[in-house]
Every structure is written in C-alpha cells, then in structure tokens.
Design an enzyme around this catalytic site. Structure first.
Site, PDB file in Angstrom:
ATOM      1  N   GLY A 165       0.780  -1.222   0.000  1.00 27.49           N
ATOM      2  CA  GLY A 165       0.000   0.000   0.000  1.00 27.49           C
ATOM      3  C   GLY A 165       0.815   1.276   0.000  1.00 27.49           C
ATOM      4  O   GLY A 165       0.263   2.364   0.134  1.00 27.49           O
ATOM      5  N   HIS A 166       2.127   1.188  -0.160  1.00 22.22           N
ATOM      6  CA  HIS A 166       2.977   2.385  -0.047  1.00 22.22           C
ATOM      7  C   HIS A 166       3.987   2.403  -1.178  1.00 22.22           C
ATOM      8  O   HIS A 166       5.045   1.799  -1.059  1.00 22.22           O
ATOM      9  CB  HIS A 166       3.705   2.364   1.287  1.00 22.22           C
ATOM     10  CG  HIS A 166       4.333   3.662   1.651  1.00 22.22           C
ATOM     11  ND1 HIS A 166       5.625   3.987   1.309  1.00 22.22           N
ATOM     12  CD2 HIS A 166       3.865   4.726   2.333  1.00 22.22           C
ATOM     13  CE1 HIS A 166       5.931   5.176   1.785  1.00 22.22           C
ATOM     14  NE2 HIS A 166       4.868   5.642   2.409  1.00 22.22           N
ATOM     15  N   PHE A 167       3.820   3.011  -2.192  1.00 21.31           N
ATOM     16  CA  PHE A 167       2.686   3.696  -2.767  1.00 21.31           C
ATOM     17  C   PHE A 167       2.088   2.833  -3.867  1.00 21.31           C
ATOM     18  O   PHE A 167       2.795   2.007  -4.438  1.00 21.31           O
ATOM     19  CB  PHE A 167       3.113   5.036  -3.344  1.00 21.31           C
ATOM     20  CG  PHE A 167       3.523   6.038  -2.305  1.00 21.31           C
ATOM     21  CD1 PHE A 167       2.558   6.725  -1.592  1.00 21.31           C
ATOM     22  CD2 PHE A 167       4.856   6.297  -2.034  1.00 21.31           C
ATOM     23  CE1 PHE A 167       2.912   7.666  -0.648  1.00 21.31           C
ATOM     24  CE2 PHE A 167       5.220   7.230  -1.088  1.00 21.31           C
ATOM     25  CZ  PHE A 167       4.246   7.915  -0.388  1.00 21.31           C
ATOM     26  N   ILE A 199       7.781   2.214  -2.279  1.00 16.81           N
ATOM     27  CA  ILE A 199       9.019   2.626  -1.632  1.00 16.81           C
ATOM     28  C   ILE A 199       8.876   2.315  -0.147  1.00 16.81           C
ATOM     29  O   ILE A 199       7.764   2.169   0.365  1.00 16.81           O
ATOM     30  CB  ILE A 199       9.371   4.112  -1.855  1.00 16.81           C
ATOM     31  CG1 ILE A 199       8.344   5.036  -1.195  1.00 16.81           C
ATOM     32  CG2 ILE A 199       9.521   4.435  -3.323  1.00 16.81           C
ATOM     33  CD1 ILE A 199       8.791   6.477  -1.128  1.00 16.81           C
TER      34      ILE A 199
END
Length: 145
Positions: A45-47, A52
């Site tokens: 979920g990041h990103f 990252i």
C-alpha cells in the site's frame, strides 16, 4: 558478546525484524545491515504501483540496529542470563535524503553520544549499497536488562 547473540536477544520477530546482521560493534559504534525484501507487507500500500519503503520503517530499521542492538551490546554484562531486554524509544530526529526501493540493502552506522543510566543516545546514519546517504539523525531510548 558475539553479533549473532545480539540479534537473538532482540525483542522483535518477522515481519517486524529489520536486522539481517551486525557487521561490527564496539563500545563506541555499531554497523549492521538489512535487505528490504520485495514481498515486505508494507509495500502493498505504499505507494500504489510505485512501492518505496516508508520513512517510519527506515527509522525503525535504524533504531533496531543503531539503538537496540547497540544497547544490548553495551548491557552485555547485565544480560548474561540471556533474557531479552525491555526497550523504549524516547526520541528521534531523522532527515531523509533518498528513497529505499524493494529489494534494496541498507547499511546502518551508529555512534554513541551518551550512555548513562541505561539511556542511550546515538548519531545514526543509513547508507545504500552505493554508499549514498539515505537518512541520518539522532535516536534515543531507554534499555533495561
């Protein structure tokens, strides 16, 4: 105390263990590394479509190697019965310079500023495998055997 013994005394486990090895340790400094695996849970979920490593995870990696592992080494005489220490992060100030991508190895180097009354304050920096500065700052915490 051997480097592998330090890792075994950490109060963390996967998926929240961000230490692969301790490379060197002395009374004044520690150096260790971790490779962020491509399947780490936080990349989902990041990103979205451009993963990252979150800054909070980079900070945690720096704290685990640069503060907790270092503190375990400094408390080695009190930890002879191999119980896990209690740890509390008390403050941190970290500046970030480069992203860390999935699959990337980082090296953490920490230098002791103060170790008194089981409070440890360190100057910590994180480098990528090219030797480029990823992050640096100051981390403090309390350790109890």
């Amino acid at each position: 105390m051997e480097e592998q013994n330090i890792i075994e005394l950490l109060p963390y486990q996967r998926p929240f263990l961000f230490v692969d090895a301790i490379d060197t340790v002395s009374e004044n400094e520690i150096r260790g590394h971790y490779t962020f695996r491509k399947d780490e849970y936080f990349y989902k979920g990041h990103f979205k479509d451009n993963p990252i490593t979150p800054g909070v995870i980079l900070t945690e990696c720096m704290a685990q190697i640069g503060l907790v592992c270092f503190g375990i080494f400094l408390l080695k005489d009190e930890l002879q019965n191999a119980k896990k220490p209690q740890v509390a992060l008390t403050s941190n100030k970290i500046d970030f310079y480069l992203p860390v991508l999935p699959g990337e190895k980082v090296i953490v180097h920490s230098e002791k500023e103060v170790f008194r009354f089981n409070k440890l304050k360190c100057k910590v920096k994180m480098l990528n495998k090219k030797g480029e500065l990823v992050a640096r700052g100051v981390i403090s915490g309390m350790l109890k055997a």
